[in-house]
Design a protein around this motif. Structure first.
Motif, PDB file in Angstrom:
ATOM      1  N   SER A   1       7.982 -21.335  12.965  1.00 15.17           N
ATOM      2  CA  SER A   1       8.052 -21.193  11.510  1.00 15.17           C
ATOM      3  C   SER A   1       8.750 -22.408  10.917  1.00 15.17           C
ATOM      4  CB  SER A   1       8.766 -19.906  11.101  1.00 15.17           C
ATOM      5  OG  SER A   1      10.141 -19.967  11.436  1.00 15.17           O
ATOM      6  N   PHE A   2       8.381 -22.705   9.667  1.00 12.29           N
ATOM      7  CA  PHE A   2       8.904 -23.867   8.957  1.00 12.29           C
ATOM      8  C   PHE A   2       9.364 -23.418   7.581  1.00 12.29           C
ATOM      9  CE2 PHE A   2       5.656 -25.063  11.917  1.00 12.29           C
ATOM     10  CZ  PHE A   2       6.066 -26.253  12.488  1.00 12.29           C
ATOM     11  N   ALA A   3      10.645 -23.593   7.295  1.00 18.14           N
ATOM     12  CA  ALA A   3      11.195 -23.255   5.986  1.00 18.14           C
ATOM     13  C   ALA A   3      11.552 -24.552   5.272  1.00 18.14           C
ATOM     14  CB  ALA A   3      12.430 -22.374   6.127  1.00 18.14           C
ATOM     15  N   PRO A   4      10.975 -24.818   4.111  1.00 20.46           N
ATOM     16  CA  PRO A   4      11.272 -26.055   3.391  1.00 20.46           C
ATOM     17  C   PRO A   4      12.746 -26.151   3.001  1.00 20.46           C
ATOM     18  CG  PRO A   4       9.352 -24.951   2.456  1.00 20.46           C
ATOM     19  CD  PRO A   4       9.984 -23.983   3.408  1.00 20.46           C
ATOM     20  N   LYS A   5      13.320 -27.314   3.227  1.00 15.44           N
ATOM     21  CA  LYS A   5      14.690 -27.551   2.782  1.00 15.44           C
ATOM     22  C   LYS A   5      14.683 -27.713   1.269  1.00 15.44           C
ATOM     23  CE  LYS A   5      16.011 -29.963   7.057  1.00 15.44           C
ATOM     24  NZ  LYS A   5      16.432 -31.252   7.658  1.00 15.44           N
ATOM     25  N   LYS A   6      15.507 -26.930   0.602  1.00 15.07           N
ATOM     26  CA  LYS A   6      15.570 -27.017  -0.864  1.00 15.07           C
ATOM     27  C   LYS A   6      16.164 -28.360  -1.305  1.00 15.07           C
ATOM     28  CE  LYS A   6      14.019 -22.825  -1.672  1.00 15.07           C
ATOM     29  NZ  LYS A   6      13.493 -22.512  -0.342  1.00 15.07           N
ATOM     30  N   GLU A   7      17.169 -28.785  -0.567  1.00 15.76           N
ATOM     31  CA  GLU A   7      17.799 -30.085  -0.830  1.00 15.76           C
ATOM     32  C   GLU A   7      17.552 -30.989   0.377  1.00 15.76           C
ATOM     33  OE1 GLU A   7      19.267 -30.981  -3.620  1.00 15.76           O
ATOM     34  OE2 GLU A   7      19.104 -28.993  -4.582  1.00 15.76           O
ATOM     35  N   VAL A   8      16.790 -32.054   0.160  1.00 16.76           N
ATOM     36  CA  VAL A   8      16.485 -32.991   1.245  1.00 16.76           C
ATOM     37  C   VAL A   8      17.511 -34.113   1.204  1.00 16.76           C
ATOM     38  CG1 VAL A   8      14.760 -34.542   2.220  1.00 16.76           C
ATOM     39  CG2 VAL A   8      14.039 -32.406   1.127  1.00 16.76           C
ATOM     40  N   ALA A   9      18.211 -34.305   2.312  1.00 11.80           N
ATOM     41  CA  ALA A   9      19.351 -35.233   2.344  1.00 11.80           C
ATOM     42  C   ALA A   9      18.940 -36.697   2.188  1.00 11.80           C
ATOM     43  CB  ALA A   9      20.127 -35.039   3.648  1.00 11.80           C
ATOM     44  N   PHE A  10      17.734 -37.022   2.614  1.00  9.66           N
ATOM     45  CA  PHE A  10      17.299 -38.418   2.590  1.00  9.66           C
ATOM     46  C   PHE A  10      16.108 -38.561   1.645  1.00  9.66           C
ATOM     47  CE2 PHE A  10      19.501 -37.691   6.529  1.00  9.66           C
ATOM     48  CZ  PHE A  10      20.330 -38.799   6.643  1.00  9.66           C
ATOM     49  N   ASN A  11      16.332 -39.295   0.566  1.00 10.57           N
ATOM     50  CA  ASN A  11      15.343 -39.401  -0.505  1.00 10.57           C
ATOM     51  C   ASN A  11      14.330 -40.504  -0.203  1.00 10.57           C
ATOM     52  OD1 ASN A  11      13.994 -39.064  -2.915  1.00 10.57           O
ATOM     53  ND2 ASN A  11      15.397 -40.382  -4.057  1.00 10.57           N
ATOM     54  N   ILE A  12      13.368 -40.176   0.625  1.00  6.23           N
ATOM     55  CA  ILE A  12      12.279 -41.103   0.938  1.00  6.23           C
ATOM     56  C   ILE A  12      11.212 -40.944  -0.135  1.00  6.23           C
ATOM     57  CG2 ILE A  12      10.440 -41.616   2.606  1.00  6.23           C
ATOM     58  CD1 ILE A  12      12.429 -40.640   4.793  1.00  6.23           C
ATOM     59  N   LYS A  13      10.859 -42.049  -0.782  1.00 12.07           N
ATOM     60  CA  LYS A  13       9.927 -41.991  -1.910  1.00 12.07           C
ATOM     61  C   LYS A  13       8.498 -41.722  -1.471  1.00 12.07           C
ATOM     62  CE  LYS A  13      12.743 -45.388  -4.400  1.00 12.07           C
ATOM     63  NZ  LYS A  13      12.779 -46.801  -4.887  1.00 12.07           N
ATOM     64  N   ASN A  14       8.102 -42.330  -0.377  1.00 10.99           N
ATOM     65  CA  ASN A  14       6.722 -42.208   0.099  1.00 10.99           C
ATOM     66  C   ASN A  14       6.718 -41.846   1.583  1.00 10.99           C
ATOM     67  OD1 ASN A  14       4.040 -42.422   0.795  1.00 10.99           O
ATOM     68  ND2 ASN A  14       3.725 -44.405  -0.166  1.00 10.99           N
ATOM     69  N   PRO A  15       6.314 -40.628   1.926  1.00 14.62           N
ATOM     70  CA  PRO A  15       6.313 -40.218   3.326  1.00 14.62           C
ATOM     71  C   PRO A  15       5.481 -41.119   4.232  1.00 14.62           C
ATOM     72  CG  PRO A  15       5.952 -38.333   1.885  1.00 14.62           C
ATOM     73  CD  PRO A  15       5.886 -39.545   1.019  1.00 14.62           C
ATOM     74  N   LYS A  16       4.505 -41.822   3.660  1.00  8.41           N
ATOM     75  CA  LYS A  16       3.683 -42.711   4.477  1.00  8.41           C
ATOM     76  C   LYS A  16       4.519 -43.849   5.066  1.00  8.41           C
ATOM     77  CE  LYS A  16      -0.761 -41.770   2.259  1.00  8.41           C
ATOM     78  NZ  LYS A  16      -1.228 -40.985   3.417  1.00  8.41           N
ATOM     79  N   ASN A  17       5.597 -44.213   4.396  1.00  5.57           N
ATOM     80  CA  ASN A  17       6.487 -45.237   4.947  1.00  5.57           C
ATOM     81  C   ASN A  17       7.204 -44.734   6.197  1.00  5.57           C
ATOM     82  OD1 ASN A  17       5.962 -47.294   3.056  1.00  5.57           O
ATOM     83  ND2 ASN A  17       7.332 -46.334   1.559  1.00  5.57           N
ATOM     84  N   LEU A  18       7.628 -43.471   6.167  1.00 11.94           N
ATOM     85  CA  LEU A  18       8.254 -42.883   7.353  1.00 11.94           C
ATOM     86  C   LEU A  18       7.250 -42.809   8.500  1.00 11.94           C
ATOM     87  CD1 LEU A  18      10.602 -41.472   8.795  1.00 11.94           C
ATOM     88  CD2 LEU A  18       9.887 -39.329   7.701  1.00 11.94           C
TER      89      LEU A  18
END
Length: 267
Positions: A189-206
């Motif tokens: 199971s996957f629960a979305p984090k309400k607050e994401v600690a690392f503000n990556i603008k574009n997931p494609k960069n990761l």
């Protein structure tokens, strides 16, 4: 269980038939009075259990045209089940979901990671779903759960942990399916984090950075890093990164820091 037609390898069709496993999946998260999305309804074995639960609405999405005819007949008297003949990516793209949807899926083996990555990298965050409950090939689940310095650690676990709280529930024997696959499965199971600690603008960069680093996972990261940052070694010092490490020795958090630094410098 009789098949309407031969299961299609092109759609990764292996149908879950074990009622005990179906019950365990349903009980992972309360679905009372909630909206449910089922990815790959198949012959409706899981849909049947969902439909007899006290849910508001179930969207059962299936791509196989022959199975759609079967599903429409099976659930014609279920007022809370809507059978959808569509590709799951098209359906999600065009459907304006309300909040707190529970998503179930015995995902087709051939596109399971593609579906997961798509749902993790949605532009709007927190997303419209409250929880994902998915079954994967066991080897894929092991990669999702992989920790640094383990053989399973890599791009998939880094991406999942960026925005998700991931939990393993149980393994599923290949005897629970028809046709019987060669390997076992695992329910996560996957629960979305309400607050994401690392503000990556574009997931494609990761995704790009992890791909570069893990394409040479046996080697130290120094060459890959310096090529990425135009030989500016000071950037590594800024984020306290030791360049004599290998990709599998870095933490999830370090990959997020590298990505944020990349976006800061190159947009």
């Amino acid at each position: 269980m009789k098949f309407l037609s031969k299961p299609k390898k092109s759609l990764g069709q292996n149908f879950l038939i074990d009622q005990n496993i179906i019950n365990k999946i349903i009980n992972i998260e309360s679905i009372e009075k909630k909206t449910v999305l089922e990815i790959g309804a198949g012959y409706g074995n899981l849909t049947q259990k969902l439909g007899t639960s006290n849910t508001n609405q179930i969207y059962a999405v299936e791509k196989d045209k022959k199975l759609i005819s079967h599903l429409n007949k099976s659930f014609k008297n279920f007022t809370n089940v809507k059978i959808i003949h569509d590709d799951i990516f098209n359906f999600i793209k065009n459907k304006n979901f309300s909040k707190n949807v529970i998503v179930f899926g015995n995902l087709p083996y051939n596109i399971s990671t593609q579906i997961l990555v798509y749902l993790i990298t949605l532009e709007r965050w927190p997303p419209w779903y409250e929880k994902l409950i998915f079954m994967f090939q066991k080897e894929v689940a092991d990669r999702i759960l992989g920790k640094k310095k383990s053989k399973d650690f890599g791009r998939l676990s880094i991406l999942c942990n960026w925005r998700m709280e991931v939990k393993k529930h149980f393994d599923v024997s290949n005897n629970c399916f028809k046709p019987k696959p060669k390997i076992n499965s695992t329910v996560l199971s996957f629960a979305p984090k309400k607050e994401v600690a690392f503000n990556i603008k574009n997931p494609k960069n990761l995704e790009m950075i992890t791909r570069i680093f893990f394409s040479a996972k046996r080697k130290m990261i120094n060459k890959s890093f310096l090529k990425l940052f135009n030989n500016d070694i000071s950037i590594a010092k800024d984020i306290n990164l030791q360049l004599n490490q290998r990709a599998e020795e870095l933490s999830n958090e370090m990959f997020y820091k590298i990505t944020m630094k990349y976006e800061e410098l190159f947009g």
